[in-house]
Design a protein around this motif. Sequence first.
Motif, PDB file in Angstrom:
ATOM      1  N   LYS A 133       7.048   0.622  12.399  1.00 43.05           N
ATOM      2  CA  LYS A 133       6.269   1.774  11.952  1.00 43.05           C
ATOM      3  C   LYS A 133       5.122   1.344  11.037  1.00 43.05           C
ATOM      4  O   LYS A 133       5.176   0.304  10.379  1.00 43.05           O
ATOM      5  CB  LYS A 133       7.167   2.767  11.211  1.00 43.05           C
ATOM      6  N   LEU A 134       4.075   2.171  10.989  1.00 45.20           N
ATOM      7  CA  LEU A 134       2.982   1.945  10.050  1.00 45.20           C
ATOM      8  C   LEU A 134       3.503   2.064   8.627  1.00 45.20           C
ATOM      9  O   LEU A 134       4.388   2.886   8.339  1.00 45.20           O
ATOM     10  CB  LEU A 134       1.856   2.948  10.279  1.00 45.20           C
ATOM     11  N   ASN A 135       2.958   1.260   7.750  1.00 42.24           N
ATOM     12  CA  ASN A 135       3.405   1.214   6.362  1.00 42.24           C
ATOM     13  C   ASN A 135       2.465   2.034   5.482  1.00 42.24           C
ATOM     14  O   ASN A 135       1.299   1.667   5.314  1.00 42.24           O
ATOM     15  CB  ASN A 135       3.434  -0.249   5.897  1.00 42.24           C
ATOM     16  N   PRO A 136       2.936   3.115   4.888  1.00 45.90           N
ATOM     17  CA  PRO A 136       2.058   3.959   4.067  1.00 45.90           C
ATOM     18  C   PRO A 136       1.607   3.304   2.770  1.00 45.90           C
ATOM     19  O   PRO A 136       0.660   3.774   2.137  1.00 45.90           O
ATOM     20  CB  PRO A 136       2.917   5.199   3.790  1.00 45.90           C
ATOM     21  N   HIS A 137       2.270   2.203   2.354  1.00 37.89           N
ATOM     22  CA  HIS A 137       1.905   1.541   1.095  1.00 37.89           C
ATOM     23  C   HIS A 137       0.941   0.373   1.292  1.00 37.89           C
ATOM     24  O   HIS A 137       0.588  -0.310   0.324  1.00 37.89           O
ATOM     25  CB  HIS A 137       3.163   1.036   0.382  1.00 37.89           C
ATOM     26  N   PHE A 138       0.515   0.123   2.529  1.00 36.73           N
ATOM     27  CA  PHE A 138      -0.378  -1.003   2.808  1.00 36.73           C
ATOM     28  C   PHE A 138      -1.695  -0.849   2.043  1.00 36.73           C
ATOM     29  O   PHE A 138      -2.422   0.130   2.207  1.00 36.73           O
ATOM     30  CB  PHE A 138      -0.651  -1.091   4.304  1.00 36.73           C
ATOM     31  N   LEU A 139      -1.978  -1.830   1.162  1.00 37.19           N
ATOM     32  CA  LEU A 139      -3.192  -1.847   0.339  1.00 37.19           C
ATOM     33  C   LEU A 139      -3.419  -0.508  -0.358  1.00 37.19           C
ATOM     34  O   LEU A 139      -4.547  -0.012  -0.455  1.00 37.19           O
ATOM     35  CB  LEU A 139      -4.405  -2.236   1.190  1.00 37.19           C
ATOM     36  N   GLN A 140      -2.319   0.048  -0.886  1.00 39.46           N
ATOM     37  CA  GLN A 140      -2.392   1.276  -1.679  1.00 39.46           C
ATOM     38  C   GLN A 140      -2.271   0.901  -3.153  1.00 39.46           C
ATOM     39  O   GLN A 140      -1.227   0.434  -3.616  1.00 39.46           O
ATOM     40  CB  GLN A 140      -1.283   2.244  -1.271  1.00 39.46           C
ATOM     41  N   SER A 141      -3.334   1.099  -3.890  1.00 37.47           N
ATOM     42  CA  SER A 141      -3.379   0.632  -5.285  1.00 37.47           C
ATOM     43  C   SER A 141      -2.389   1.350  -6.187  1.00 37.47           C
ATOM     44  O   SER A 141      -1.903   0.769  -7.162  1.00 37.47           O
ATOM     45  CB  SER A 141      -4.794   0.774  -5.841  1.00 37.47           C
ATOM     46  N   GLY A 142      -2.078   2.595  -5.885  1.00 36.46           N
ATOM     47  CA  GLY A 142      -1.148   3.336  -6.736  1.00 36.46           C
ATOM     48  C   GLY A 142       0.229   2.700  -6.738  1.00 36.46           C
ATOM     49  O   GLY A 142       0.828   2.485  -7.806  1.00 36.46           O
ATOM     50  N   TYR A 143       0.749   2.408  -5.561  1.00 34.38           N
ATOM     51  CA  TYR A 143       2.058   1.764  -5.475  1.00 34.38           C
ATOM     52  C   TYR A 143       2.018   0.390  -6.136  1.00 34.38           C
ATOM     53  O   TYR A 143       2.918   0.035  -6.908  1.00 34.38           O
ATOM     54  CB  TYR A 143       2.486   1.627  -4.007  1.00 34.38           C
ATOM     55  N   ALA A 144       0.996  -0.402  -5.822  1.00 27.87           N
ATOM     56  CA  ALA A 144       0.910  -1.748  -6.382  1.00 27.87           C
ATOM     57  C   ALA A 144       0.819  -1.716  -7.904  1.00 27.87           C
ATOM     58  O   ALA A 144       1.433  -2.547  -8.591  1.00 27.87           O
ATOM     59  CB  ALA A 144      -0.293  -2.475  -5.802  1.00 27.87           C
ATOM     60  N   THR A 145       0.087  -0.765  -8.429  1.00 24.54           N
ATOM     61  CA  THR A 145      -0.055  -0.657  -9.881  1.00 24.54           C
ATOM     62  C   THR A 145       1.274  -0.344 -10.541  1.00 24.54           C
ATOM     63  O   THR A 145       1.683  -1.010 -11.513  1.00 24.54           O
ATOM     64  CB  THR A 145      -1.082   0.427 -10.239  1.00 24.54           C
ATOM     65  N   ASN A 146       1.977   0.654 -10.009  1.00 27.63           N
ATOM     66  CA  ASN A 146       3.205   1.121 -10.655  1.00 27.63           C
ATOM     67  C   ASN A 146       4.393   0.193 -10.433  1.00 27.63           C
ATOM     68  O   ASN A 146       5.186  -0.029 -11.359  1.00 27.63           O
ATOM     69  CB  ASN A 146       3.549   2.526 -10.141  1.00 27.63           C
ATOM     70  N   GLU A 147       4.518  -0.348  -9.231  1.00 26.55           N
ATOM     71  CA  GLU A 147       5.717  -1.105  -8.889  1.00 26.55           C
ATOM     72  C   GLU A 147       5.557  -2.615  -9.045  1.00 26.55           C
ATOM     73  O   GLU A 147       6.546  -3.339  -9.120  1.00 26.55           O
ATOM     74  CB  GLU A 147       6.126  -0.787  -7.446  1.00 26.55           C
ATOM     75  N   HIS A 186     -11.287  -4.856  -0.834  1.00 29.26           N
ATOM     76  CA  HIS A 186     -12.139  -4.702  -2.014  1.00 29.26           C
ATOM     77  C   HIS A 186     -11.776  -3.431  -2.766  1.00 29.26           C
ATOM     78  O   HIS A 186     -11.621  -3.439  -4.000  1.00 29.26           O
ATOM     79  CB  HIS A 186     -13.602  -4.679  -1.592  1.00 29.26           C
ATOM     80  N   ALA A 187     -11.628  -2.318  -2.044  1.00 28.80           N
ATOM     81  CA  ALA A 187     -11.287  -1.049  -2.694  1.00 28.80           C
ATOM     82  C   ALA A 187      -9.917  -1.130  -3.366  1.00 28.80           C
ATOM     83  O   ALA A 187      -9.724  -0.595  -4.465  1.00 28.80           O
ATOM     84  CB  ALA A 187     -11.318   0.075  -1.658  1.00 28.80           C
ATOM     85  N   PHE A 188      -8.978  -1.787  -2.721  1.00 29.16           N
ATOM     86  CA  PHE A 188      -7.629  -1.948  -3.266  1.00 29.16           C
ATOM     87  C   PHE A 188      -7.657  -2.734  -4.572  1.00 29.16           C
ATOM     88  O   PHE A 188      -7.119  -2.295  -5.597  1.00 29.16           O
ATOM     89  CB  PHE A 188      -6.763  -2.658  -2.224  1.00 29.16           C
ATOM     90  N   LEU A 189      -8.281  -3.889  -4.563  1.00 32.99           N
ATOM     91  CA  LEU A 189      -8.314  -4.738  -5.749  1.00 32.99           C
ATOM     92  C   LEU A 189      -9.109  -4.097  -6.882  1.00 32.99           C
ATOM     93  O   LEU A 189      -8.735  -4.211  -8.050  1.00 32.99           O
ATOM     94  CB  LEU A 189      -8.909  -6.097  -5.392  1.00 32.99           C
ATOM     95  N   GLU A 190     -10.179  -3.438  -6.538  1.00 24.69           N
ATOM     96  CA  GLU A 190     -11.027  -2.813  -7.561  1.00 24.69           C
ATOM     97  C   GLU A 190     -10.284  -1.714  -8.302  1.00 24.69           C
ATOM     98  O   GLU A 190     -10.553  -1.457  -9.488  1.00 24.69           O
ATOM     99  CB  GLU A 190     -12.280  -2.254  -6.912  1.00 24.69           C
ATOM    100  N   ALA A 191      -9.328  -1.064  -7.633  1.00 18.75           N
ATOM    101  CA  ALA A 191      -8.598   0.043  -8.246  1.00 18.75           C
ATOM    102  C   ALA A 191      -7.395  -0.416  -9.065  1.00 18.75           C
ATOM    103  O   ALA A 191      -6.793   0.402  -9.774  1.00 18.75           O
ATOM    104  CB  ALA A 191      -8.139   1.014  -7.161  1.00 18.75           C
ATOM    105  N   LEU A 192      -7.040  -1.691  -8.994  1.00 14.68           N
ATOM    106  CA  LEU A 192      -5.909  -2.196  -9.781  1.00 14.68           C
ATOM    107  C   LEU A 192      -6.292  -2.328 -11.252  1.00 14.68           C
ATOM    108  O   LEU A 192      -7.478  -2.435 -11.583  1.00 14.68           O
ATOM    109  CB  LEU A 192      -5.463  -3.558  -9.239  1.00 14.68           C
TER     110      LEU A 192
END
Length: 322
Positions: A133-147, A186-192
Amino acid sequence: MPRRPAQLDLFARPRAVGPAPVASEIAARAHRLPATLRFGTSSWSFPGWQGLVWDRPATATVLAREGLEAYAKHPLLRAVGVDRTFYGPIDADAFAAMAAQVPDDFRFLVKAHEVCTLQRFPLHERYGEQRGKLNPHFLQSGYATNEVVRPIVQGLATKAGPILFQLPPQAAAAMGGAAKFAERLHAFLEALPKGPLYAVELRTPQLMTRDYTAALHDVGAVHCINAHPTMPSVTHQAERIAPDARAVVVRWMLGHGQAYEAAVERYRPFDHLVDVDDTTRDEIAAVCRSAGTRPAYVIVNNKAEGSAPESIRRLVEELTAG
């Protein structure tokens, strides 16, 4: 209640493992390395390192729990890669417990949870109902930031080294092509959160484009040069990245022509070099020299040549020769 004599405490809980004796020549070479250059291994709980890192026999379970303090006393080992976080995030308290076992000058390279970098879950059975299945957390800055980021920063504080986002082999087309991937990265890293050193490791050479390196440079992240059969040589990767990147991050993972499980069986118990790879060692040494005064982290896996501590020793001998 009277306090028990301090000397009795020495017998209350025997030390599970201590550092192995280190030859004076190795200690002398360690002092000749730049303070900004740190070597370490991928994890540390390997019983086969007795005599190299540990002073006595110990199980993997004991080493995972109590071996880090002894590991950090080795003069060549001033960093370590934390791999278990790739399979699931851990909390700030767990990181703080690690940090308490090492000196102030020690650094941790921590792998981010794999859901940050999987576009689609593999078909492996360990993914259960998520397989394919597609992963909803792929390059999602919110999840990466919190977890990922916040527990590392809170728990490790100044002992945090690079936070590594390792992307497994994935078809560029599945991510919309290399240009679209670079834009999304780029968008992912910039939002971290700002401050930590973020490193990105690719296992798909087609994604290592000018757009990719420009995206990293723009946000102050770095490419993790990785010696792995799926990627071009260390030298090729080094030539593609920005020469003024804020740090140098290298991981020597797996020897040419090797498969992961086969290498584990071939090299266990990881107590000596089996397949010496002078070419890769020379290339990594050249990257270390080019780092200058920038922070540099070199993390070595047992599956590179057979024994990560021995690979590091040989690297240091080359860097301090003459």
